[in-house]
Design an enzyme around this catalytic site. Structure first.
Site, PDB file in Angstrom:
ATOM      1  N   SER A 157     126.184  66.750  45.404  1.00 62.47           N
ATOM      2  CA  SER A 157     126.774  68.004  45.883  1.00 62.47           C
ATOM      3  C   SER A 157     125.934  68.560  47.016  1.00 62.47           C
ATOM      4  CB  SER A 157     126.833  69.035  44.753  1.00 62.47           C
ATOM      5  OG  SER A 157     127.028  70.324  45.321  1.00 62.47           O
ATOM      6  N   HIS A 190     130.326  65.411  47.187  1.00 63.22           N
ATOM      7  CA  HIS A 190     130.964  66.546  46.517  1.00 63.22           C
ATOM      8  C   HIS A 190     130.745  67.811  47.350  1.00 63.22           C
ATOM      9  CE1 HIS A 190     132.409  68.632  42.839  1.00 63.22           C
ATOM     10  NE2 HIS A 190     131.512  69.561  43.125  1.00 63.22           N
ATOM     11  N   ASP A 201     131.443  71.858  47.542  1.00 66.80           N
ATOM     12  CA  ASP A 201     131.749  73.039  46.729  1.00 66.80           C
ATOM     13  C   ASP A 201     132.238  74.179  47.600  1.00 66.80           C
ATOM     14  OD1 ASP A 201     131.065  72.291  44.000  1.00 66.80           O
ATOM     15  OD2 ASP A 201     129.051  71.984  44.803  1.00 66.80           O
ATOM     16  N   MET A 253     133.566  77.921  47.755  1.00 66.23           N
ATOM     17  CA  MET A 253     133.539  79.161  46.965  1.00 66.23           C
ATOM     18  C   MET A 253     133.967  80.334  47.834  1.00 66.23           C
ATOM     19  SD  MET A 253     129.965  78.678  44.928  1.00 66.23           S
ATOM     20  CE  MET A 253     129.417  77.052  44.345  1.00 66.23           C
ATOM     21  N   HIS A 307     135.812  70.449  45.711  1.00 61.79           N
ATOM     22  CA  HIS A 307     135.959  71.267  44.498  1.00 61.79           C
ATOM     23  C   HIS A 307     136.226  72.708  44.929  1.00 61.79           C
ATOM     24  CE1 HIS A 307     133.531  72.980  40.783  1.00 61.79           C
ATOM     25  NE2 HIS A 307     134.803  73.328  40.765  1.00 61.79           N
ATOM     26  N   MET A 329     136.603  76.352  44.292  1.00 58.64           N
ATOM     27  CA  MET A 329     136.328  77.486  43.394  1.00 58.64           C
ATOM     28  C   MET A 329     136.812  78.743  44.098  1.00 58.64           C
ATOM     29  SD  MET A 329     132.622  76.132  42.180  1.00 58.64           S
ATOM     30  CE  MET A 329     132.592  75.026  43.596  1.00 58.64           C
ATOM     31  N   MET A 369     133.342  71.456  33.908  1.00 55.13           N
ATOM     32  CA  MET A 369     132.177  72.223  34.360  1.00 55.13           C
ATOM     33  C   MET A 369     131.185  72.338  33.218  1.00 55.13           C
ATOM     34  SD  MET A 369     132.508  72.934  37.544  1.00 55.13           S
ATOM     35  CE  MET A 369     130.936  73.793  37.603  1.00 55.13           C
ATOM     36  N   ASP A 426     130.141  68.344  36.167  1.00 53.32           N
ATOM     37  CA  ASP A 426     129.522  69.072  37.276  1.00 53.32           C
ATOM     38  C   ASP A 426     128.699  70.233  36.745  1.00 53.32           C
ATOM     39  OD1 ASP A 426     128.931  70.308  39.685  1.00 53.32           O
ATOM     40  OD2 ASP A 426     131.013  70.802  40.183  1.00 53.32           O
TER      41      ASP A 426
END
Ligand code: DX5
Ligand code: ZN
Length: 219
Positions: free
Chosen positions: A8, A33, A35, A37, A66, A68, A137, A175
């Site tokens: 990540s 990966h 992330d 957000m 991913h 979020m 998660m 994760d």
């Protein structure tokens, strides 16, 4: 079962993403990966499609993005267009999860459903045949470097049972807090895609960290 490692970049040096990604790939990373957000679904804000597009240009591995964010449906196309091969969305924000998974697939990406630590496995029951992968998660999303929640191991086993009952061989990704001490345990529980941020980029040798993680996961 072959294990795929997904470093990540949340814990990488954002001023040197190309360098850090190359190092992780030299160590044998299978996926990168990313992330995303929004400061709404989770308390942190990170990056959006322009950064994914830039990462796509420098990464050799497929991008595992991913989301979020509170309204993922609005951005699916932008992220696939930017280069996401795998795109995962949180079930907690999606009243029409079945439709969203179908939309991701229609865009040509693999569709993943993500469960927060407090979300029951049963939330996936009606889409167990539709997911390309499930992301469990093992920390509350928002930050890297948190401690692995031990109960996640049992949850991985229960997700595997649910998918098996649906006749779906889709892999399980885990994760949060995955490192040398937890890698083997999550694989034994049934996970085959391991995300690791701090464990890969927290030291000064991401390539060696990826190699060590693989050894731990496959030992
Ligand atoms: C957490 C993110 C994770 C994070 C994992 O909200 O979804 O992908 O980067 O970081 P570590 O491996 O440091 O727990
Ligand atoms: Zn993540």
């Amino acid at each position: 079962m072959s294990v795929r490692l997904a470093p990540s970049i949340l814990s990488a040096d954002f001023a040197h993403l190309a360098r850090d990604i190359a190092a992780a790939e030299a160590g044998g990373a299978d996926l990168i990966h990313v992330d995303v957000m929004d400061g709404h679904f989770v308390p942190n804000i990170t990056m959006g499609p322009p950064v994914v597009r830039a990462v796509r240009r420098v990464a050799a591995c497929p991008l595992d993005v991913h989301l979020m964010i509170s309204e993922p449906d609005r951005y699916l196309e932008a992220f696939v267009d930017a280069g996401a091969s795998m795109l995962s969305v949180h079930v907690e924000v999606l009243p029409h999860l079945h439709r969203t998974l179908g939309a991701i697939k229609a865009l040509g990406a693999q569709a993943g459903a993500v469960l927060n630590p407090s979300t029951p496995v049963s939330a996936l029951e009606e889409v167990a045949g539709d997911v390309d992968f499930v992301l469990v998660m093992s920390v509350n999303p928002g930050f890297g470097g948190q401690r692995f929640i031990p109960r996640s191991l049992d949850k991985i086993r229960r997700v595997r049972m649910l998918l098996d009952r649906a006749g779906n061989r889709a892999p399980i990704e885990v994760d949060g807090g995955v490192g040398l001490d937890t890698a083997r345990k999550v694989v034994e529980a049934g996970a085959s895609i391991l995300v690791a941020g701090h464990a890969v980029f927290g030291g000064n040798d991401p390539a060696a960290a990826v190699r060590a993680l693989r050894e731990a996961a496959e030992s």
